[in-house]
Scaffold this motif. Structure first.
Motif, mmCIF file in Angstrom:
data_model
loop_
_atom_site.group_PDB
_atom_site.id
_atom_site.type_symbol
_atom_site.label_atom_id
_atom_site.label_comp_id
_atom_site.label_asym_id
_atom_site.label_seq_id
_atom_site.Cartn_x
_atom_site.Cartn_y
_atom_site.Cartn_z
ATOM 1 N N VAL A 43 -23.972 32.820 -1.231
ATOM 2 C CA VAL A 43 -22.833 31.815 -1.359
ATOM 3 C C VAL A 43 -22.435 31.382 0.067
ATOM 4 N N ALA A 44 -22.444 32.049 1.021
ATOM 5 C CA ALA A 44 -21.915 31.741 2.319
ATOM 6 C C ALA A 44 -22.829 30.743 2.705
ATOM 7 N N CYS A 45 -24.120 30.894 2.521
ATOM 8 C CA CYS A 45 -25.169 29.879 3.069
ATOM 9 C C CYS A 45 -25.098 28.462 2.266
ATOM 10 N N LEU A 46 -24.469 28.622 1.144
ATOM 11 C CA LEU A 46 -23.847 27.244 0.310
ATOM 12 C C LEU A 46 -22.672 26.605 0.909
ATOM 13 N N VAL A 47 -21.828 27.620 1.146
ATOM 14 C CA VAL A 47 -20.491 27.049 1.692
ATOM 15 C C VAL A 47 -20.566 26.597 3.215
ATOM 16 N N GLY A 48 -21.574 27.113 3.869
ATOM 17 C CA GLY A 48 -21.705 26.894 5.507
ATOM 18 C C GLY A 48 -21.496 25.459 5.727
ATOM 19 N N PRO A 49 -22.376 24.585 5.082
ATOM 20 C CA PRO A 49 -22.517 23.270 5.571
ATOM 21 C C PRO A 49 -21.260 22.635 5.124
ATOM 22 N N ARG A 50 -20.264 22.949 4.167
ATOM 23 C CA ARG A 50 -19.079 22.443 3.909
ATOM 24 C C ARG A 50 -17.924 23.223 4.158
ATOM 25 N N LEU A 51 -17.600 23.929 5.276
ATOM 26 C CA LEU A 51 -16.651 24.650 5.757
ATOM 27 C C LEU A 51 -15.587 23.740 6.188
ATOM 28 N N THR A 52 -15.888 22.511 6.771
ATOM 29 C CA THR A 52 -14.699 21.552 7.021
ATOM 30 C C THR A 52 -14.129 20.961 6.135
ATOM 31 N N GLU A 53 -14.531 20.978 4.696
ATOM 32 C CA GLU A 53 -13.902 20.476 3.463
ATOM 33 C C GLU A 53 -12.679 21.640 2.993
ATOM 34 N N LEU A 54 -12.598 22.871 3.651
ATOM 35 C CA LEU A 54 -11.595 23.897 3.098
ATOM 36 C C LEU A 54 -10.262 24.004 3.856
ATOM 37 N N PRO A 55 -9.198 24.018 2.929
ATOM 38 C CA PRO A 55 -7.878 23.940 3.632
ATOM 39 C C PRO A 55 -7.884 25.290 4.289
ATOM 40 N N GLU A 56 -7.003 25.413 5.386
ATOM 41 C CA GLU A 56 -6.814 26.559 6.318
ATOM 42 C C GLU A 56 -6.926 28.046 5.694
ATOM 43 N N ASP A 57 -6.150 28.017 4.496
ATOM 44 C CA ASP A 57 -6.250 29.519 4.079
ATOM 45 C C ASP A 57 -7.327 29.997 3.506
ATOM 46 N N LEU A 58 -8.126 29.008 2.671
ATOM 47 C CA LEU A 58 -9.516 29.359 2.381
ATOM 48 C C LEU A 58 -10.243 29.539 3.381
ATOM 49 N N PHE A 59 -10.473 28.711 4.315
ATOM 50 C CA PHE A 59 -11.320 28.700 5.646
ATOM 51 C C PHE A 59 -11.254 30.305 6.192
ATOM 52 N N TYR A 60 -9.878 30.742 6.452
ATOM 53 C CA TYR A 60 -9.538 31.947 6.944
ATOM 54 C C TYR A 60 -10.271 32.978 5.832
ATOM 55 N N ARG A 61 -9.855 32.896 4.654
ATOM 56 C CA ARG A 61 -10.421 33.959 3.674
ATOM 57 C C ARG A 61 -12.038 34.218 3.517
ATOM 58 N N CYS A 62 -12.460 32.840 3.701
ATOM 59 C CA CYS A 62 -13.942 32.705 3.603
ATOM 60 C C CYS A 62 -14.673 33.380 4.738
ATOM 61 N N ILE A 63 -14.207 33.184 6.154
ATOM 62 C CA ILE A 63 -14.708 33.675 7.346
ATOM 63 C C ILE A 63 -14.274 35.107 7.105
ATOM 64 N N TYR A 64 -13.197 35.727 7.122
ATOM 65 C CA TYR A 64 -12.775 36.857 7.301
ATOM 66 C C TYR A 64 -13.359 37.837 6.000
ATOM 67 N N GLY A 65 -13.074 37.427 4.901
ATOM 68 C CA GLY A 65 -13.980 38.009 3.754
ATOM 69 C C GLY A 65 -15.661 38.317 4.107
ATOM 70 N N LEU A 66 -16.190 37.272 4.726
ATOM 71 C CA LEU A 66 -17.514 37.447 4.634
ATOM 72 C C LEU A 66 -17.864 38.464 5.915
ATOM 73 N N ALA A 67 -17.208 38.480 6.857
ATOM 74 C CA ALA A 67 -17.107 39.439 8.083
ATOM 75 C C ALA A 67 -16.887 40.764 7.497
ATOM 76 N N ARG A 68 -15.953 40.866 6.465
ATOM 77 C CA ARG A 68 -15.732 42.453 5.950
ATOM 78 C C ARG A 68 -16.918 42.809 5.091
ATOM 79 N N ILE A 69 -17.491 41.978 4.482
ATOM 80 C CA ILE A 69 -18.309 42.548 3.595
ATOM 81 C C ILE A 69 -19.912 42.668 4.113
#
Length: 110
Positions: A43-69
């Protein structure tokens, strides 16, 4: 985890915000099975090119969540895109809504 297969079967039709929410949801599962870790990385590979579309809170959750897992393994292209997006987000001419603790978590994530 009950809805995870449905989520995966609809990846092509989901917006970037929904993909980011999926990454966060997968990352909060205690002791995630290897299949879930693999799926979240996909899923991260799919959202990677679209990171700039994310609001700040979801950008944070996406990056931090991916690092955790992922525990920092793999996904170098995603990391590079995320670093560039974060640099734009934190530009001095722009105010960020991220809390200090979130900024610390993002530093840890990278």
């Amino acid at each position: 985890l009950v809805a995870w297969p449905f989520f995966l079967s609809n990846l092509d039709s989901l917006a970037a915000i929904h993909l980011a929410q999926g990454i966060w949801s997968g990352s909060v599962v205690p002791n995630p099975p290897p299949d879930l870790i693999r799926d979240v990385k996909g899923v991260a590979c799919l959202v990677g090119p679209r990171l700039t579309e994310l609001p700040e809170d979801l950008f944070y959750r996406c990056i931090y969540g991916l690092a955790r897992i992922s525990r920092g393994r793999g996904l170098e292209d995603f990391r590079r895109r995320a670093e560039k997006a974060l640099a734009r987000l934190l530009h001095p001419s722009r105010q960020t809504g991220l809390k200090p603790t979130q900024l610390v978590h993002l530093c840890w994530a990278f």
